[in-house]
Each structure stands twice: as C-alpha cells, then as structure tokens.
Write a protein that holds these residues in place. Structure first.
Motif, PDB file in Angstrom:
ATOM      1  N   PRO A   1      59.058  30.486  35.093  1.00 58.59           N
ATOM      2  CA  PRO A   1      60.371  31.140  34.927  1.00 58.59           C
ATOM      3  C   PRO A   1      60.955  31.667  36.245  1.00 58.59           C
ATOM      4  CG  PRO A   1      58.859  31.825  33.213  1.00 58.59           C
ATOM      5  CD  PRO A   1      58.058  30.996  34.196  1.00 58.59           C
ATOM      6  N   LYS A   2      62.139  32.157  36.177  1.00 55.97           N
ATOM      7  CA  LYS A   2      62.919  32.551  37.353  1.00 55.97           C
ATOM      8  C   LYS A   2      62.223  33.530  38.299  1.00 55.97           C
ATOM      9  CE  LYS A   2      66.533  30.076  36.692  1.00 55.97           C
ATOM     10  NZ  LYS A   2      66.781  28.950  37.538  1.00 55.97           N
ATOM     11  N   GLU A   3      61.220  34.283  37.854  1.00 57.76           N
ATOM     12  CA  GLU A   3      60.558  35.195  38.777  1.00 57.76           C
ATOM     13  C   GLU A   3      59.779  34.447  39.851  1.00 57.76           C
ATOM     14  OE1 GLU A   3      57.285  34.926  35.560  1.00 57.76           O
ATOM     15  OE2 GLU A   3      59.402  35.356  35.420  1.00 57.76           O
ATOM     16  N   HIS A   4      59.689  33.154  39.698  1.00 60.72           N
ATOM     17  CA  HIS A   4      58.943  32.340  40.658  1.00 60.72           C
ATOM     18  C   HIS A   4      59.861  31.787  41.761  1.00 60.72           C
ATOM     19  CE1 HIS A   4      55.191  30.522  41.726  1.00 60.72           C
ATOM     20  NE2 HIS A   4      55.695  29.311  41.718  1.00 60.72           N
ATOM     21  N   GLU A   5      61.079  32.303  41.865  1.00 58.26           N
ATOM     22  CA  GLU A   5      62.016  31.879  42.904  1.00 58.26           C
ATOM     23  C   GLU A   5      61.504  32.328  44.266  1.00 58.26           C
ATOM     24  OE1 GLU A   5      64.708  30.019  42.464  1.00 58.26           O
ATOM     25  OE2 GLU A   5      64.698  29.996  40.293  1.00 58.26           O
ATOM     26  N   PRO A   6      61.931  31.755  45.362  1.00 55.59           N
ATOM     27  CA  PRO A   6      62.917  30.694  45.465  1.00 55.59           C
ATOM     28  C   PRO A   6      62.309  29.340  45.105  1.00 55.59           C
ATOM     29  CG  PRO A   6      62.066  31.170  47.641  1.00 55.59           C
ATOM     30  CD  PRO A   6      61.417  32.145  46.683  1.00 55.59           C
ATOM     31  N   ALA A   7      63.188  28.367  44.881  1.00 58.92           N
ATOM     32  CA  ALA A   7      62.742  27.006  44.592  1.00 58.92           C
ATOM     33  C   ALA A   7      61.902  26.515  45.772  1.00 58.92           C
ATOM     34  CB  ALA A   7      63.951  26.102  44.388  1.00 58.92           C
TER      35      ALA A   7
ATOM     36  N   ILE B   1      53.875  26.401  51.856  1.00 58.62           N
ATOM     37  CA  ILE B   1      54.870  26.542  50.796  1.00 58.62           C
ATOM     38  C   ILE B   1      56.235  26.477  51.469  1.00 58.62           C
ATOM     39  CG2 ILE B   1      55.791  28.042  48.987  1.00 58.62           C
ATOM     40  CD1 ILE B   1      52.939  29.169  48.696  1.00 58.62           C
ATOM     41  N   PHE B   2      57.066  25.532  51.003  1.00 52.75           N
ATOM     42  CA  PHE B   2      58.356  25.260  51.641  1.00 52.75           C
ATOM     43  C   PHE B   2      59.513  25.532  50.693  1.00 52.75           C
ATOM     44  CE2 PHE B   2      55.311  22.892  54.031  1.00 52.75           C
ATOM     45  CZ  PHE B   2      55.799  22.839  55.325  1.00 52.75           C
ATOM     46  N   ASN B   3      60.498  26.276  51.169  1.00 57.28           N
ATOM     47  CA  ASN B   3      61.721  26.542  50.436  1.00 57.28           C
ATOM     48  C   ASN B   3      62.552  25.258  50.380  1.00 57.28           C
ATOM     49  OD1 ASN B   3      64.569  27.271  50.051  1.00 57.28           O
ATOM     50  ND2 ASN B   3      63.869  29.379  50.239  1.00 57.28           N
ATOM     51  N   ILE B   4      62.951  24.858  49.190  1.00 55.18           N
ATOM     52  CA  ILE B   4      63.711  23.611  49.026  1.00 55.18           C
ATOM     53  C   ILE B   4      65.099  23.723  49.648  1.00 55.18           C
ATOM     54  CG2 ILE B   4      64.788  22.069  47.327  1.00 55.18           C
ATOM     55  CD1 ILE B   4      62.314  22.603  45.536  1.00 55.18           C
ATOM     56  N   GLU B   5      65.719  24.879  49.575  1.00 53.47           N
ATOM     57  CA  GLU B   5      67.076  25.056  50.123  1.00 53.47           C
ATOM     58  C   GLU B   5      67.087  25.027  51.648  1.00 53.47           C
ATOM     59  OE1 GLU B   5      70.060  25.205  48.644  1.00 53.47           O
ATOM     60  OE2 GLU B   5      69.110  24.871  46.701  1.00 53.47           O
ATOM     61  N   THR B   6      66.184  25.773  52.274  1.00 52.09           N
ATOM     62  CA  THR B   6      66.224  25.941  53.725  1.00 52.09           C
ATOM     63  C   THR B   6      65.268  25.008  54.474  1.00 52.09           C
ATOM     64  OG1 THR B   6      64.486  27.627  53.737  1.00 52.09           O
ATOM     65  CG2 THR B   6      66.769  28.388  53.431  1.00 52.09           C
ATOM     66  N   LEU B   7      64.321  24.410  53.749  1.00 49.95           N
ATOM     67  CA  LEU B   7      63.249  23.570  54.307  1.00 49.95           C
ATOM     68  C   LEU B   7      62.247  24.367  55.141  1.00 49.95           C
ATOM     69  CD1 LEU B   7      65.217  20.378  55.465  1.00 49.95           C
ATOM     70  CD2 LEU B   7      64.284  20.895  53.209  1.00 49.95           C
TER      71      LEU B   7
ATOM     72  N   MET C   1      64.771  18.589  40.056  1.00 47.11           N
ATOM     73  CA  MET C   1      63.500  18.821  39.382  1.00 47.11           C
ATOM     74  C   MET C   1      63.293  20.302  39.121  1.00 47.11           C
ATOM     75  SD  MET C   1      61.025  16.041  41.304  1.00 47.11           S
ATOM     76  CE  MET C   1      59.618  17.090  41.157  1.00 47.11           C
ATOM     77  N   TRP C   2      63.595  21.134  40.123  1.00 50.89           N
ATOM     78  CA  TRP C   2      63.403  22.578  39.968  1.00 50.89           C
ATOM     79  C   TRP C   2      64.335  23.126  38.882  1.00 50.89           C
ATOM     80  CZ3 TRP C   2      59.772  25.750  41.956  1.00 50.89           C
ATOM     81  CH2 TRP C   2      59.953  27.113  41.741  1.00 50.89           C
ATOM     82  N   GLN C   3      65.603  22.709  38.911  1.00 51.10           N
ATOM     83  CA  GLN C   3      66.580  23.207  37.942  1.00 51.10           C
ATOM     84  C   GLN C   3      66.248  22.788  36.511  1.00 51.10           C
ATOM     85  OE1 GLN C   3      69.063  25.343  38.391  1.00 51.10           O
ATOM     86  NE2 GLN C   3      68.468  25.513  40.535  1.00 51.10           N
ATOM     87  N   LYS C   4      65.887  21.514  36.340  1.00 51.69           N
ATOM     88  CA  LYS C   4      65.618  20.988  34.996  1.00 51.69           C
ATOM     89  C   LYS C   4      64.185  21.210  34.545  1.00 51.69           C
ATOM     90  CE  LYS C   4      69.179  17.469  35.108  1.00 51.69           C
ATOM     91  NZ  LYS C   4      69.478  16.044  34.995  1.00 51.69           N
ATOM     92  N   GLN C   5      63.313  21.628  35.487  1.00 50.04           N
ATOM     93  CA  GLN C   5      61.904  21.842  35.184  1.00 50.04           C
ATOM     94  C   GLN C   5      61.265  20.571  34.617  1.00 50.04           C
ATOM     95  OE1 GLN C   5      60.265  25.435  34.770  1.00 50.04           O
ATOM     96  NE2 GLN C   5      61.630  25.797  36.458  1.00 50.04           N
ATOM     97  N   VAL C   6      61.625  19.454  35.227  1.00 44.53           N
ATOM     98  CA  VAL C   6      61.083  18.150  34.837  1.00 44.53           C
ATOM     99  C   VAL C   6      60.513  17.492  36.083  1.00 44.53           C
ATOM    100  CG1 VAL C   6      61.635  15.865  33.928  1.00 44.53           C
ATOM    101  CG2 VAL C   6      62.719  17.881  32.947  1.00 44.53           C
ATOM    102  N   MET C   7      59.250  17.092  36.028  1.00 40.06           N
ATOM    103  CA  MET C   7      58.583  16.493  37.165  1.00 40.06           C
ATOM    104  C   MET C   7      58.758  14.974  37.154  1.00 40.06           C
ATOM    105  SD  MET C   7      55.687  14.907  38.653  1.00 40.06           S
ATOM    106  CE  MET C   7      54.605  14.660  37.289  1.00 40.06           C
ATOM    107  N   ILE C   8      59.099  14.422  38.327  1.00 36.65           N
ATOM    108  CA  ILE C   8      59.113  12.977  38.510  1.00 36.65           C
ATOM    109  C   ILE C   8      58.356  12.668  39.805  1.00 36.65           C
ATOM    110  CG2 ILE C   8      61.282  12.552  37.279  1.00 36.65           C
ATOM    111  CD1 ILE C   8      62.645  12.345  40.037  1.00 36.65           C
TER     112      ILE C   8
END
Length: 83
Positions: free
Chosen positions: A18-24, A36-42, A71-78
């Motif tokens: 859930p959202k408490e695990h932010e950032p993506a 551990i890498f932030n998806i937005e900032t890299l 993937m992060w938004q939809k919580q679906v892994m590919i």
C-alpha cells in the motif's frame, strides 16, 4: 518480491505494498550488494550497490521508466527485457 528483469548479474525486483511504501522504487541485487532506486528520479535512495552497477541500473531504468511507473501504479508485475 517478484523478479522483473536480470542482466549482467544484476537482478531487478519490485515489491508492491500500500501507499505507505512510497516512493515508487525498485530493488537491484548484485552479489551481496543491494540498491533501492526511486523510479521518478532514478536516484539510489538506499543501499551499497557498486558505482558501475548503479550506472547499469539507471540506464536500464531510463529505457523502461514508463513501464516501471505503470507497474507501480497498477500493482501488476510484468517481465521487462534485460539491458
């Protein structure tokens, strides 16, 4: 934590919570090192991944950024292609 890609000995994983695990973010594992890498900032926001491995992960993330965000938004892994 599902594996989404693997290249040059680096394993990329993403864990959904859930959202408490932010950032993506993603987890990159290389031998005994982890980053551990932030998806937005890299940026690597935690870990001890060697510099060369960090560069490879950031290059891969740049190529797959939109898919990672989705993937992060939809919580679906590919599975994503390696570098």
């Amino acid at each position: 934590m599902p594996e989404i890609s693997r290249f040059y000995g680096i394993i990329i994983k993403m864990f959904f919570k859930p959202k408490e695990h932010e950032p993506a973010h993603i987890h990159a594992l290389y031998d005994e090192y982890v980053g551990i890498f932030n998806i937005e900032t890299l940026d690597m926001i935690d870990g001890d991944l060697p510099q060369r491995a960090q560069q490879l992960v950031k290059e891969w993330m740049t190529l797959n950024r939109e898919q990672l965000k989705e993937m992060w938004q939809k919580q679906v892994m590919i599975k994503l292609p390696p570098l």
